[in-house]
Design an enzyme around this catalytic site. Structure first.
Site, PDB file in Angstrom:
ATOM      1  N   LYS A 212       7.700   2.595  -6.114  1.00  0.00           N
ATOM      2  CA  LYS A 212       8.588   3.690  -5.721  1.00  0.00           C
ATOM      3  C   LYS A 212       9.912   3.112  -5.203  1.00  0.00           C
ATOM      4  CE  LYS A 212       8.893   7.460  -2.435  1.00  0.00           C
ATOM      5  NZ  LYS A 212       8.264   8.165  -1.341  1.00  0.00           N
ATOM      6  N   GLU A 218       5.499  -8.127  -2.991  1.00  0.00           N
ATOM      7  CA  GLU A 218       4.411  -8.538  -3.884  1.00  0.00           C
ATOM      8  C   GLU A 218       4.705  -8.114  -5.325  1.00  0.00           C
ATOM      9  OE1 GLU A 218       4.209  -6.818  -1.131  1.00  0.00           O
ATOM     10  OE2 GLU A 218       2.681  -7.645   0.218  1.00  0.00           O
ATOM     11  N   GLY A 273       3.745   7.229  -1.558  1.00  0.00           N
ATOM     12  CA  GLY A 273       3.049   6.272  -2.414  1.00  0.00           C
ATOM     13  C   GLY A 273       1.569   6.574  -2.579  1.00  0.00           C
ATOM     14  N   ARG A 274       0.896   6.841  -1.467  1.00  0.00           N
ATOM     15  CA  ARG A 274      -0.566   7.053  -1.532  1.00  0.00           C
ATOM     16  C   ARG A 274      -0.938   8.410  -2.098  1.00  0.00           C
ATOM     17  NH1 ARG A 274       1.648   6.405   3.357  1.00  0.00           N
ATOM     18  NH2 ARG A 274       1.530   8.060   4.917  1.00  0.00           N
ATOM     19  N   GLU A 359      -3.450   4.957   6.203  1.00  0.00           N
ATOM     20  CA  GLU A 359      -1.986   4.856   6.242  1.00  0.00           C
ATOM     21  C   GLU A 359      -1.388   6.207   6.662  1.00  0.00           C
ATOM     22  OE1 GLU A 359       0.635   3.810   2.739  1.00  0.00           O
ATOM     23  OE2 GLU A 359       0.577   1.835   3.655  1.00  0.00           O
ATOM     24  N   HIS A 390     -28.340  -2.764   0.984  1.00  0.00           N
ATOM     25  CA  HIS A 390     -28.880  -4.119   1.178  1.00  0.00           C
ATOM     26  C   HIS A 390     -27.879  -4.993   1.920  1.00  0.00           C
ATOM     27  CE1 HIS A 390     -32.191  -3.034  -1.468  1.00  0.00           C
ATOM     28  NE2 HIS A 390     -31.268  -2.339  -2.119  1.00  0.00           N
ATOM     29  N   LYS A 518       6.125  -6.924   7.550  1.00  0.00           N
ATOM     30  CA  LYS A 518       7.000  -7.316   6.433  1.00  0.00           C
ATOM     31  C   LYS A 518       8.217  -8.058   6.970  1.00  0.00           C
ATOM     32  CE  LYS A 518       6.041  -3.221   3.588  1.00  0.00           C
ATOM     33  NZ  LYS A 518       6.602  -1.991   3.044  1.00  0.00           N
TER      34      LYS A 518
HETATM   35  O1  F6P Z   1       3.790  -1.222   2.544  1.00  0.00           O
HETATM   36  C1  F6P Z   1       3.223   0.025   2.416  1.00  0.00           C
HETATM   37  C2  F6P Z   1       3.720   0.740   1.190  1.00  0.00           C
HETATM   38  O2  F6P Z   1       5.004   1.205   1.400  1.00  0.00           O
HETATM   39  C3  F6P Z   1       2.809   1.890   0.811  1.00  0.00           C
HETATM   40  O3  F6P Z   1       3.037   3.029   1.533  1.00  0.00           O
HETATM   41  C4  F6P Z   1       3.077   2.007  -0.654  1.00  0.00           C
HETATM   42  O4  F6P Z   1       2.083   2.723  -1.320  1.00  0.00           O
HETATM   43  C5  F6P Z   1       3.144   0.546  -1.054  1.00  0.00           C
HETATM   44  O5  F6P Z   1       3.736  -0.099   0.047  1.00  0.00           O
HETATM   45  C6  F6P Z   1       3.907   0.250  -2.311  1.00  0.00           C
HETATM   46  O6  F6P Z   1       5.238   0.705  -2.221  1.00  0.00           O
HETATM   47  P1  F6P Z   1       6.156   0.764  -3.509  1.00  0.00           P
HETATM   48  O7  F6P Z   1       5.584   1.739  -4.461  1.00  0.00           O
HETATM   49  O8  F6P Z   1       7.509   1.201  -2.990  1.00  0.00           O
HETATM   50  O9  F6P Z   1       6.224  -0.619  -4.088  1.00  0.00           O
END
Ligand code: F6P
Length: 554
Positions: A212, A218, A273-274, A359, A390, A518
């Site tokens: 987004k 990452e 995002g979620r 979150e 288990h 971060k």
């Molecule tokens: O670091 C948390 C977060 O912002 C989440 O809320 C989100 O789903 C994820 O990182 C990925 O964000 P993006 O879609 O902006 O890469």
């Protein structure tokens, strides 16, 4: 004035006080006895909607509890809050945004205006773009640099840009279209990249950079690694556009990365995002199961949206589940909630719900910034059954904590093997039964005596065999997992989380807590790599930096 502008201290409400008193009165409530006393308990505490059946009779509740919890929902203005959610009011106050994931599953022709603009045409325009792209890939018309059709799609994304699509595309594997395999690359861990890329051929691989913000470390690092790998495998800069597309609300950054504007699927700041698997972030889902099935997923979620808006709270699945969570979290001291799917295909639902819930509701201040004086979101954890039986179910049965659980199980298996599914279903039921029934000291002793054990031995072993029981759970039964029902299931949990945020007066749609790590990460990185020589803020972190620097090679 809308409810979120006048956050309440829920603990001062009459319904809260009534629930506190009722909690004391329920101290000796026994589910065993409640079932014996009321043969209708199962019927009275279960309901079905949107292809889902919910049994919540194995809870520490009676009719009065339900009435009081519904009373609490009324006192916090839940109905008004639900209307605000669907109408696109600014529920995410700290970011000044609405939370309109529900718009993404509204049918064509619906209207919904945000800042005076009807957003629905755009929503369906993007859905059409997704349909068109998926068609081209499935029909072999989208070709890589060597003119071969795409066989593998890699979603590069993390958090909400990963967990929802992964859950759904894997849960609906029986609906998978032939020809395209979907993979997920999330973590900034070279091993993940290495293992995945070893399975791929650049000429037939399409990368979806799903972010987004297009600003997530990452994801950007993995996207860069994928580009370098693609070039090293024989791809060219000129044909990069055939192998990299993006889903993002930050078009400029995606273009700067080298993705063509027409290959960037937009997102909107009113989708968190979620909550985004219903948007173009769901592209890997549509690629995995086809657009018709993706639309079924949306439509199933929409039916749950309608149920949530229209069903009276006493018969409203997400509302009931949310209120039960409040009951245990705020009145019984429960700190955690287990999600236990008894279905291989649904095994990732725990991870998705973990992000969704933790979150969203892992907050300590209300919408207006005042601190809460009660617990908020629980730790969400769990995993697939029977495996958990288990491993960690022991703690559920005999540990000192009260951990309510949701069991999720389909009636029909896609892959019947002998009588495995009957056993799987039986185990699911017997776990919730065991949690509820437990085993008394007298039962434990009788069992041991029946084995012919000497009395001293019976007394020595009996305490270990006692299982307290009276431990609550919900069971969600799905006749057979389908795109529609899965859509309804996931949307149900979204609404559950929202209802709890309304009760607590917190913002379920921001996530400021993730930012500090971060920020600090940049300083730690600089110290690890020699960019900053001045010591870290604390000796522990500096010591660990030194340890790395003293040993790291390459
Ligand atoms: O670091 C948390 C977060 O912002 C989440 O809320 C989100 O789903 C994820 O990182 C990925 O964000 P993006 O879609 O902006 O890469």
């Amino acid at each position: 004035m809308a409810y979120y502008r006048t956050p309440h201290d829920v603990t001062t409400l009459p319904a809260w006080h009534a629930l506190q008193q009722h909690r004391d009165a329920m101290q000796d409530f026994s589910m065993r006895e409640a079932f014996s006393a009321n043969p209708q308990r199962f019927e009275q505490f279960s309901l079905s909607s949107c292809g889902l059946f919910l049994d919540y009779s194995k809870n520490l509740i009676d009719h009065h509890t339900r009435d009081l919890l519904v009373g609490l929902a009324n006192e916090v203005g839940l109905q008004e809050a639900i209307k605000s959610l669907f109408a696109g009011e600014i529920l995410n106050a700290s970011e000044g945004r609405p939370a309109l994931h529900t718009a993404l599953r509204r049918p064509v022709g619906d209207k919904l205006s945000v800042n005076g603009v009807n957003i629905m045409p755009d929503v369906h325009k993007v859905l059409n773009q997704v349909t068109e792209l998926v068609g081209r890939i499935h029909d072999g018309l989208w070709r890589g640099y060597s003119e071969k059709p795409i066989t593998d799609v890699v979603n590069i994304g993390i958090g909400g840009s990963f967990l929802g699509p992964e859950l759904v595309s894997e849960a609906l594997l029986p609906y998978a279209q032939r020809g395209v395999r979907c993979h997920y690359l999330a973590n900034i861990d070279g091993s993940e990249f290495h293992e995945l890329s070893a399975k791929l051929r650049a000429e037939t691989t399409l990368f979806i950079v799903s972010s987004k913000s297009f600003n997530t470390l990452e994801t950007l690092k993995n996207a860069q690694a994928a580009r370098a790998w693609y070039l090293a495998q024989g791809g060219s800069e000129a044909e990069l556009y055939k192998h990299f597309i993006a889903v993002s609300s930050n078009k400029a950054a995606a273009v700067a990365f080298g993705i063509r504007e027409e290959n960037i699927f937009p997102m909107w700041d009113w989708v968190g995002g979620r909550y985004s698997l219903w948007s173009a972030i769901g592209l890997p889902i549509a690629l995995a199961i086809g657009t018709a099935n993706f639309k079924e997923l949306l439509s199933g979620a929409h039916t749950m949206d309608q149920h949530f808006q229209n069903a009276p709270f006493e018969q409203n699945m997400p509302v009931l589940l949310a209120l039960l969570g409040v009951w245990y979290g705020n009145f019984w001291g429960a700190q955690a909630h287990a999600i236990l799917p008894y279905d291989h295909y649904l095994r990732n639902i725990t991870k998705h719900l973990q992000q969704l819930d933790m979150e969203s509701n892992g907050k300590s201040v209300r919408q207006d910034g005042t601190p809460v004086n009660h617990d908020t979101g629980p730790v969400i954890w769990g995993g697939v059954g029977c495996n958990g039986q288990h491993a960690y179910h022991q703690l559920l049965h005999q540990g000192t904590q009260l951990i309510p659980a949701d069991f999720i199980v389909p009636v029909v298996s896609f892959n019947p093997v002998a009588d495995h599914h009957q056993w799987l279903y039986a185990n699911c039921l017997s776990q919730s039964q065991a949690l509820m029934l437990g085993k008394t000291r007298a039962e434990a002793e009788t069992e041991l005596r029946d084995k012919g054990m000497a009395e001293a031995e019976v007394q020595r072993l009996a305490p270990h065999k006692v299982i307290p029981g009276n431990r609550p759970s919900n069971t969600l039964v799905v006749e057979r997992i389908s795109p529609r029902r899965l859509g309804a299931l996931v949307a149900m949990y979204e609404h559950k989380v929202f209802v709890q945020s309304v009760v607590w007066g917190i913002n379920a749609f921001d996530q400021w807590g993730v930012e500090l790590g971060k920020e600090l990460g940049k300083g730690v990185y600089q110290r690890l790599t020699g960019g900053i020589e001045e010591p870290a803020e604390d000796a522990s972190t500096q010591g660990l930096i030194n340890y790395f620097r003293g040993r790291h090679r390459g």
